[in-house]
Design a protein around this motif. Sequence first.
Motif, PDB file in Angstrom:
ATOM      1  N   ALA A 245       5.771   0.060  66.723  1.00 22.39           N
ATOM      2  CA  ALA A 245       4.856  -0.973  66.659  1.00 22.39           C
ATOM      3  C   ALA A 245       3.754  -0.887  65.767  1.00 22.39           C
ATOM      4  O   ALA A 245       2.838  -1.055  65.236  1.00 22.39           O
ATOM      5  N   GLU A 246       3.140   0.658  65.010  1.00 28.73           N
ATOM      6  CA  GLU A 246       2.568   1.373  64.072  1.00 28.73           C
ATOM      7  C   GLU A 246       3.504   0.543  62.728  1.00 28.73           C
ATOM      8  O   GLU A 246       2.192   0.287  62.470  1.00 28.73           O
ATOM      9  N   ASP A 247       4.230   1.023  62.532  1.00 30.83           N
ATOM     10  CA  ASP A 247       4.791   0.021  61.627  1.00 30.83           C
ATOM     11  C   ASP A 247       4.711  -1.975  61.390  1.00 30.83           C
ATOM     12  O   ASP A 247       4.637  -2.482  60.297  1.00 30.83           O
ATOM     13  N   PHE A 248       4.780  -2.255  62.692  1.00 29.92           N
ATOM     14  CA  PHE A 248       4.592  -3.914  62.630  1.00 29.92           C
ATOM     15  C   PHE A 248       3.160  -4.171  62.045  1.00 29.92           C
ATOM     16  O   PHE A 248       2.578  -5.272  61.902  1.00 29.92           O
ATOM     17  N   ALA A 249       2.081  -2.987  62.945  1.00 22.45           N
ATOM     18  CA  ALA A 249       0.616  -2.898  62.507  1.00 22.45           C
ATOM     19  C   ALA A 249       0.293  -2.993  61.172  1.00 22.45           C
ATOM     20  O   ALA A 249      -0.512  -4.145  61.315  1.00 22.45           O
ATOM     21  N   THR A 250       1.442  -2.382  60.619  1.00 25.70           N
ATOM     22  CA  THR A 250       1.072  -2.395  58.829  1.00 25.70           C
ATOM     23  C   THR A 250       1.276  -2.671  58.135  1.00 25.70           C
ATOM     24  O   THR A 250       0.695  -3.938  57.226  1.00 25.70           O
ATOM     25  N   ALA A 251       2.428  -3.195  58.404  1.00 20.02           N
ATOM     26  CA  ALA A 251       2.688  -5.011  58.292  1.00 20.02           C
ATOM     27  C   ALA A 251       1.792  -6.189  58.123  1.00 20.02           C
ATOM     28  O   ALA A 251       2.011  -6.664  57.067  1.00 20.02           O
ATOM     29  N   LEU A 252       1.776  -6.749  59.269  1.00 23.10           N
ATOM     30  CA  LEU A 252       0.538  -7.272  59.645  1.00 23.10           C
ATOM     31  C   LEU A 252      -0.543  -6.950  58.993  1.00 23.10           C
ATOM     32  O   LEU A 252      -1.247  -8.903  58.310  1.00 23.10           O
ATOM     33  N   GLY A 253      -0.898  -6.470  58.394  1.00 23.02           N
ATOM     34  CA  GLY A 253      -2.292  -5.595  58.274  1.00 23.02           C
ATOM     35  C   GLY A 253      -2.110  -6.196  56.558  1.00 23.02           C
ATOM     36  O   GLY A 253      -3.248  -6.322  55.984  1.00 23.02           O
ATOM     37  N   ARG A 254      -1.016  -5.509  56.221  1.00 24.66           N
ATOM     38  CA  ARG A 254      -0.870  -5.334  54.526  1.00 24.66           C
ATOM     39  C   ARG A 254      -0.482  -6.684  53.722  1.00 24.66           C
ATOM     40  O   ARG A 254      -0.864  -7.564  52.979  1.00 24.66           O
ATOM     41  N   HIS A 255       0.623  -7.003  55.006  1.00 22.97           N
ATOM     42  CA  HIS A 255       1.414  -8.476  54.482  1.00 22.97           C
ATOM     43  C   HIS A 255       1.459  -9.854  54.877  1.00 22.97           C
ATOM     44  O   HIS A 255       1.392 -10.960  54.374  1.00 22.97           O
ATOM     45  N   GLY A 256       0.845 -10.202  55.433  1.00 25.07           N
ATOM     46  CA  GLY A 256      -0.009 -11.203  56.796  1.00 25.07           C
ATOM     47  C   GLY A 256      -1.260 -11.286  56.435  1.00 25.07           C
ATOM     48  O   GLY A 256      -1.712 -10.953  55.787  1.00 25.07           O
ATOM     49  N   SER A 257      -1.556 -12.509  56.775  1.00 25.12           N
ATOM     50  CA  SER A 257      -2.885 -13.690  56.632  1.00 25.12           C
ATOM     51  C   SER A 257      -2.913 -14.206  57.547  1.00 25.12           C
ATOM     52  O   SER A 257      -4.338 -15.041  57.827  1.00 25.12           O
ATOM     53  N   LYS A 258      -2.347 -14.352  58.318  1.00 19.88           N
ATOM     54  CA  LYS A 258      -2.554 -15.091  59.852  1.00 19.88           C
ATOM     55  C   LYS A 258      -3.089 -14.946  61.231  1.00 19.88           C
ATOM     56  O   LYS A 258      -3.982 -15.286  61.623  1.00 19.88           O
ATOM     57  N   TYR A 259      -3.249 -13.727  61.379  1.00 18.62           N
ATOM     58  CA  TYR A 259      -3.392 -12.485  62.487  1.00 18.62           C
ATOM     59  C   TYR A 259      -4.663 -11.510  61.665  1.00 18.62           C
ATOM     60  O   TYR A 259      -3.935 -10.375  60.920  1.00 18.62           O
ATOM     61  N   ALA A 260      -5.520 -11.341  62.506  1.00 23.73           N
ATOM     62  CA  ALA A 260      -5.964  -9.785  62.510  1.00 23.73           C
ATOM     63  C   ALA A 260      -5.208  -8.652  62.790  1.00 23.73           C
ATOM     64  O   ALA A 260      -4.247  -9.601  64.395  1.00 23.73           O
ATOM     65  N   VAL A 261      -4.761  -7.459  63.281  1.00 25.35           N
ATOM     66  CA  VAL A 261      -4.356  -7.017  64.249  1.00 25.35           C
ATOM     67  C   VAL A 261      -4.951  -5.427  64.735  1.00 25.35           C
ATOM     68  O   VAL A 261      -5.990  -4.977  63.969  1.00 25.35           O
ATOM     69  N   VAL A 262      -4.619  -4.447  65.486  1.00 24.47           N
ATOM     70  CA  VAL A 262      -5.104  -3.545  66.254  1.00 24.47           C
ATOM     71  C   VAL A 262      -3.479  -2.441  66.481  1.00 24.47           C
ATOM     72  O   VAL A 262      -3.244  -3.256  67.097  1.00 24.47           O
ATOM     73  N   ASP A 263      -4.086  -1.044  65.525  1.00 25.37           N
ATOM     74  CA  ASP A 263      -2.395  -0.637  65.544  1.00 25.37           C
ATOM     75  C   ASP A 263      -3.281   0.032  66.528  1.00 25.37           C
ATOM     76  O   ASP A 263      -3.771   1.005  67.067  1.00 25.37           O
ATOM     77  N   GLY A 264      -2.052   0.020  67.889  1.00 24.98           N
ATOM     78  CA  GLY A 264      -1.634   0.810  69.367  1.00 24.98           C
ATOM     79  C   GLY A 264      -1.130   1.493  69.493  1.00 24.98           C
ATOM     80  O   GLY A 264      -0.306   1.745  70.582  1.00 24.98           O
ATOM     81  N   GLY A 265      -0.059   1.416  68.721  1.00 23.55           N
ATOM     82  CA  GLY A 265       1.158   2.599  68.870  1.00 23.55           C
ATOM     83  C   GLY A 265       0.677   4.486  68.903  1.00 23.55           C
ATOM     84  O   GLY A 265      -0.324   4.601  68.537  1.00 23.55           O
ATOM     85  N   GLN A 266       2.083   4.617  69.332  1.00 22.04           N
ATOM     86  CA  GLN A 266       2.016   5.634  69.257  1.00 22.04           C
ATOM     87  C   GLN A 266       3.544   7.004  69.436  1.00 22.04           C
ATOM     88  O   GLN A 266       4.631   6.049  69.646  1.00 22.04           O
ATOM     89  N   ARG A 267       3.449   7.122  68.005  1.00 19.53           N
ATOM     90  CA  ARG A 267       4.564   7.611  67.973  1.00 19.53           C
ATOM     91  C   ARG A 267       5.510   8.913  68.892  1.00 19.53           C
ATOM     92  O   ARG A 267       4.762   9.298  69.650  1.00 19.53           O
ATOM     93  N   GLY A 268       6.928   8.681  69.048  1.00 23.14           N
ATOM     94  CA  GLY A 268       7.115   8.746  70.204  1.00 23.14           C
ATOM     95  C   GLY A 268       7.377   8.821  71.708  1.00 23.14           C
ATOM     96  O   GLY A 268       7.464   9.401  72.277  1.00 23.14           O
ATOM     97  N   CYS A 269       6.732   7.566  71.788  1.00 21.94           N
ATOM     98  CA  CYS A 269       5.790   6.963  72.959  1.00 21.94           C
ATOM     99  C   CYS A 269       6.683   5.742  73.337  1.00 21.94           C
ATOM    100  O   CYS A 269       6.271   5.031  73.033  1.00 21.94           O
ATOM    101  N   GLY A 270       7.166   5.523  74.871  1.00 23.51           N
ATOM    102  CA  GLY A 270       8.064   4.354  75.524  1.00 23.51           C
ATOM    103  C   GLY A 270       6.911   3.820  76.529  1.00 23.51           C
ATOM    104  O   GLY A 270       5.585   4.551  76.731  1.00 23.51           O
TER     105      GLY A 270
END
Length: 449
Positions: A245-270
């Motif tokens: 989820a952190e990777d997807f937030a980074t992807a949208l933030g760096r390479h996307g243009s349509k959406y603002a994003v907040v990273d709410g991922g937690q490493r090792g957490c489901g």
Amino acid sequence: MPVAVVTVLLFGGSALIAPVLWRGGNHDTDFLYLATHTRAVAFMAGAAAAFAVFLVQRGASRKEGRRAGGAFAYHLASLTAILSLAAVVYVSLKVSTYHEPLLYQGGLAVVAFLIALTAACLSTDRGPLARALRLKPLMEIGQISYSLYLLHLPVYWLLLMAYPDMKPYALFLLGTGFTWLLAMIMHYVIEQFRTRDWRPARAVPLFTAASLAIGFGSWYLPTHIADSMRPDGKPLVLTLGDSMAEDFATALGRHGSKYAVVDGGQRGCGVMSPTAVRDRTDTVFKNWESCLKWTDFWSDQLSAQPDAALIHVGWDAAEQQIDGKWLTPCDRAYQKRYAKQLAKAVALVSEESPDTTVLLMNERNYNGAITSEWGSCFNQAVADFVDSARSEVHLLDLDGLFCDRESCRQTTDDGKRLYPPGDDVHLSEAGMEFVTPWLEKELDTAVGS
């Protein structure tokens, strides 16, 4: 003496800060590793050691015949310095990441104590270690050591931001070189201004202006960053779940243009909330305390009232220890529990942010943490839940993007690696760029552009 006692007590108090504040999660370590109040233990350890050296030397100077026992004291100090330095090296090699729990369960205080003990023992200026440290190259490092300390982290961070796929050895060599050069400039040029004779008429206005600037920045920057989360009125996407989820937030933030994003991922957490997790290599990971409290963390993140919540919890596809028993996604007991946990997650989103569209992602049927059997069963459990939720939850088929029935792709269409070297789970910079158009298309369908 009273000041020395107070300093020792302050060292003891500062040693308790990290253990008290640490709750067991990666978000805690990201904060505590760099926090000033956590690092205060190092300053207090040094101050306590300085007082100890002063008191010992003052006591020795008052005793008659101190030369008789001097040789033994010097040998003891030399041996202690070598052993304490060796202990620091050993601990450094044992800790491979700053997320290591031992650091925050007293490890930072132990390392600070050992380094302070080494420095105190070297104050005798005798012994093999003291002679080695008098070599001119090492003395030069000592001269610029504080500048090196201040600069190394931002230099490495900037290099990683500019070249995300840089090899570790290249990062070390290039980062060390840049840090050394900048530290020399800081010490021999900028540092000279600090050591000037600053008279009150000049120092007080400058100090006041700097304090006001820092205070204004600490007030303004958080507000500015919060406002920048919705640039130009773009829909806000909150990613929730594990490190992907952190990777997807980074992807949208760096390479996307349509959406603002907040990273709410937690490493090792489901959302399964197991006691421990076991991957396909039989490596067991004890669950973080903060992962067990994922509902509290999600509630905090959902206060942003996002337009969409993008959920990836593929870490749940590994074996889960529940009530002392290991379960895989293919076990019926796992499937029953997981359906309830997913329902709990979706209900939490609906309760905290009623207008948020929920997008639940499945997992690649095979990656570095799970077997293809686990992945297939997990994806079926996710699909069954989405079907039961009807229109409340949108399924994002990550497995379909990366994998077919026989294998999962490892490179982009132009041959770039989708994953970092040695990591078959997380996305490389090329992988993030590859996945972004698909993410935006899926979000367009669910949320509307």
